[in-house]
Design an enzyme around this catalytic site. Structure first.
Site, mmCIF file in Angstrom:
data_model
loop_
_atom_site.group_PDB
_atom_site.id
_atom_site.type_symbol
_atom_site.label_atom_id
_atom_site.label_comp_id
_atom_site.label_asym_id
_atom_site.label_seq_id
_atom_site.Cartn_x
_atom_site.Cartn_y
_atom_site.Cartn_z
ATOM 1 N N SER A 270 0.482 21.811 -5.045
ATOM 2 C CA SER A 270 0.744 20.858 -6.148
ATOM 3 C C SER A 270 0.208 19.495 -5.746
ATOM 4 O O SER A 270 0.153 19.167 -4.546
ATOM 5 C CB SER A 270 2.251 20.758 -6.377
ATOM 6 O OG SER A 270 2.553 19.651 -7.205
ATOM 7 N N LYS B 278 4.926 21.199 -0.500
ATOM 8 C CA LYS B 278 3.579 21.438 -1.014
ATOM 9 C C LYS B 278 2.518 20.848 -0.076
ATOM 10 O O LYS B 278 1.413 21.368 0.035
ATOM 11 C CB LYS B 278 3.460 20.889 -2.433
ATOM 12 C CG LYS B 278 4.322 21.660 -3.455
ATOM 13 C CD LYS B 278 3.934 23.127 -3.504
ATOM 14 C CE LYS B 278 4.594 23.893 -4.619
ATOM 15 N NZ LYS B 278 4.108 25.268 -4.785
ATOM 16 N N TYR C 170 10.220 18.687 -2.539
ATOM 17 C CA TYR C 170 9.217 19.614 -3.101
ATOM 18 C C TYR C 170 7.820 19.185 -2.632
ATOM 19 O O TYR C 170 7.012 20.019 -2.210
ATOM 20 C CB TYR C 170 9.334 19.576 -4.626
ATOM 21 C CG TYR C 170 8.262 20.319 -5.383
ATOM 22 C CD1 TYR C 170 8.288 21.709 -5.503
ATOM 23 C CD2 TYR C 170 7.234 19.629 -6.033
ATOM 24 C CE1 TYR C 170 7.306 22.380 -6.228
ATOM 25 C CE2 TYR C 170 6.261 20.293 -6.756
ATOM 26 C CZ TYR C 170 6.296 21.670 -6.851
ATOM 27 O OH TYR C 170 5.323 22.329 -7.570
HETATM 28 N N1 LIG Z 1 4.038 23.522 -13.873
HETATM 29 C C1 LIG Z 1 3.604 22.499 -13.192
HETATM 30 O O1 LIG Z 1 3.525 21.359 -13.692
HETATM 31 C C2 LIG Z 1 3.141 22.704 -11.778
HETATM 32 C C3 LIG Z 1 2.469 21.640 -11.155
HETATM 33 C C4 LIG Z 1 2.027 21.792 -9.856
HETATM 34 C C5 LIG Z 1 2.245 22.990 -9.182
HETATM 35 N N2 LIG Z 1 2.908 23.995 -9.801
HETATM 36 C C6 LIG Z 1 3.105 25.225 -9.042
HETATM 37 O O2 LIG Z 1 2.653 26.327 -9.792
HETATM 38 C C7 LIG Z 1 3.333 27.497 -9.345
HETATM 39 C C8 LIG Z 1 3.798 28.290 -10.539
HETATM 40 O O3 LIG Z 1 4.667 27.515 -11.308
HETATM 41 P P1 LIG Z 1 4.693 27.597 -12.902
HETATM 42 O O4 LIG Z 1 4.585 26.194 -13.378
HETATM 43 O O5 LIG Z 1 3.771 28.616 -13.418
HETATM 44 O O6 LIG Z 1 6.224 28.041 -13.105
HETATM 45 P P2 LIG Z 1 6.946 29.026 -14.140
HETATM 46 O O7 LIG Z 1 6.201 29.125 -15.421
HETATM 47 O O8 LIG Z 1 8.361 28.573 -14.180
HETATM 48 O O9 LIG Z 1 6.840 30.439 -13.413
HETATM 49 C C9 LIG Z 1 7.443 30.632 -12.158
HETATM 50 C C10 LIG Z 1 7.286 32.085 -11.776
HETATM 51 O O10 LIG Z 1 7.830 32.281 -10.485
HETATM 52 C C11 LIG Z 1 8.877 33.253 -10.544
HETATM 53 N N3 LIG Z 1 9.876 32.893 -9.555
HETATM 54 C C12 LIG Z 1 10.721 31.841 -9.529
HETATM 55 N N4 LIG Z 1 11.477 31.849 -8.421
HETATM 56 C C13 LIG Z 1 11.089 32.941 -7.699
HETATM 57 C C14 LIG Z 1 11.477 33.519 -6.477
HETATM 58 N N5 LIG Z 1 12.452 32.976 -5.722
HETATM 59 N N6 LIG Z 1 10.872 34.641 -6.064
HETATM 60 C C15 LIG Z 1 9.888 35.211 -6.794
HETATM 61 N N7 LIG Z 1 9.478 34.729 -7.972
HETATM 62 C C16 LIG Z 1 10.062 33.614 -8.424
HETATM 63 C C17 LIG Z 1 9.339 33.252 -11.988
HETATM 64 O O11 LIG Z 1 9.866 34.507 -12.433
HETATM 65 P P3 LIG Z 1 11.408 34.988 -12.178
HETATM 66 O O12 LIG Z 1 12.279 33.953 -12.786
HETATM 67 O O13 LIG Z 1 11.461 36.318 -12.863
HETATM 68 O O14 LIG Z 1 11.558 35.140 -10.708
HETATM 69 C C18 LIG Z 1 8.010 33.023 -12.703
HETATM 70 O O15 LIG Z 1 7.285 34.225 -12.789
HETATM 71 C C19 LIG Z 1 4.437 27.004 -8.402
HETATM 72 O O16 LIG Z 1 4.007 27.151 -7.081
HETATM 73 C C20 LIG Z 1 4.559 25.538 -8.735
HETATM 74 O O17 LIG Z 1 5.040 24.790 -7.638
HETATM 75 C C21 LIG Z 1 3.354 23.883 -11.075
#
Ligand SMILES: NC(=O)c1ccc[n+]([C@@H]2O[C@H](COP(=O)([O-])OP(=O)(O)OC[C@H]3O[C@@H](n4cnc5c(N)ncnc54)[C@H](OP(=O)(O)O)[C@@H]3O)[C@@H](O)[C@H]2O)c1
Length: 257
Positions: free
Chosen positions: A147, A164, A160
């Site tokens: 991130s 990262k 967090y």
């Molecule tokens: N969205 C943003 O703005 C953003 C920005 C920078 C980086 N990121 C990074 O992008 C990545 C994905 O995030 P996203 O934004 O796509 O989030 P998201 O839409 O909330 O999806 C998160 C996914 O991870 C799963 N998950 C959550 N906790 C888990 C655990 N303990 N074990 C296994 N699976 C788990 C969830 O499914 P279940 O609930 O079924 O487990 C879901 O499939 C992360 O690494 C996040 O830090 C996101």
């Protein structure tokens, strides 16, 4: 994409956290490019919907549920994927958690350990189990979704950000250790993306307005806009790239303020 360096025919990919958001978009794009995909998250039902969609579109996907914070489940994920498809070529460490929002010095030990355990230690577990078999074949790609929180300070999600930033360091060291055996390790650092994970940030209108005003592209990202980079790093199109981070943030970290 056949007969291009983006073709993933014959490759096997695991994407953690692929029931929704960035992970789902990535799993779906890897499958479209020809990879067999293991869809994984804590909730099997939600993963099944994604895998069913991939299979209905002519792809090949299975579900192996896994909570990345639990070592036994991580071991079962890698073992199950290897048993079903015979190998793992692409590992996308995408799932992460952020249970704490507030001043860094007020965080509980429990919340800090949870963040570091899920966002850093689990990536070591996944890598330790998947990389040696990639190295045996002399080929593999590990992609860690980090991130821009790891590049900048924050007054509310500092822990967090620490996790990262640790992923960047983890990626560089693994790249150095395993590059001689043909395994590449890279990170992607997204900015704000419209998923459940960041809902608190983009649903707050004032915060969204501030953020988009300082973002050159004047908007936040969509999960599909991260998946393209996952596909690039997974494929031979990126065959000379390792130890690096691709920042995809609408330009926010480069902007003059
Ligand atoms: N969205 C943003 O703005 C953003 C920005 C920078 C980086 N990121 C990074 O992008 C990545 C994905 O995030 P996203 O934004 O796509 O989030 P998201 O839409 O909330 O999806 C998160 C996914 O991870 C799963 N998950 C959550 N906790 C888990 C655990 N303990 N074990 C296994 N699976 C788990 C969830 O499914 P279940 O609930 O079924 O487990 C879901 O499939 C992360 O690494 C996040 O830090 C996101």
């Amino acid at each position: 994409m056949k007969n291009t360096p983006f073709d993933l025919t014959g490759k096997v990919a695991i994407v953690t956290g692929s029931s929704r958001g960035v992970g789902r978009s990535s799993a779906e794009l890897l499958a479209k490019l020809g990879a067999k995909v293991v869809v994984s998250s804590r909730k099997a039902e939600a993963c099944k919907e994604v895998a069913d969609g991939i299979n209905a579109a002519g792809g090949d996907a299975i579900v192996i549920p896994c909570n990345i914070a639990r070592k036994a489940e991580v071991e079962a994920l890698i073992a199950g994927a290897t048993k079903h498809y015979g190998k793992i070529d692409i590992l996308v460490c995408n799932a992460a958690v952020n249970p704490y929002y507030g001043p860094l010095l007020d965080i509980t030990d429990e919340a800090f350990d949870k963040i570091m355990g899920s966002n850093v230690k689990s990536n070591i577990w996944l890598s330790a189990l998947a990389i040696p078999q990639m190295a045996e074949r002399g080929n593999g790609s590990v992609i860690i979704i980090s991130s821009i929180g790891g590049l900048r300070g924050s007054t509310v999600i500092g822990a967090y950000g620490i996790s990262k930033a640790a992923d960047f360091a983890l990626c560089r060291s693994l790249a150095g250790e395993w590059g001689p055996k043909g395994v590449r390790v890279n990170c992607i650092a997204p900015g704000l993306v419209k998923t459940d994970f960041a809902r608190a940030l983009w649903e707050d209108e004032a915060m969204l307005k501030r953020r988009t005003a300082t973002t050159p592209l004047r908007r936040i990202g969509e999960p599909d806009e991260i998946a393209g980079a996952v596909a690039y790093l997974a494929s031979d199109a990126s065959s000379f790239m390792t130890g690096q981070t691709i920042v995809i943030d609408g330009g926010v970290t480069t902007a003059a303020v």
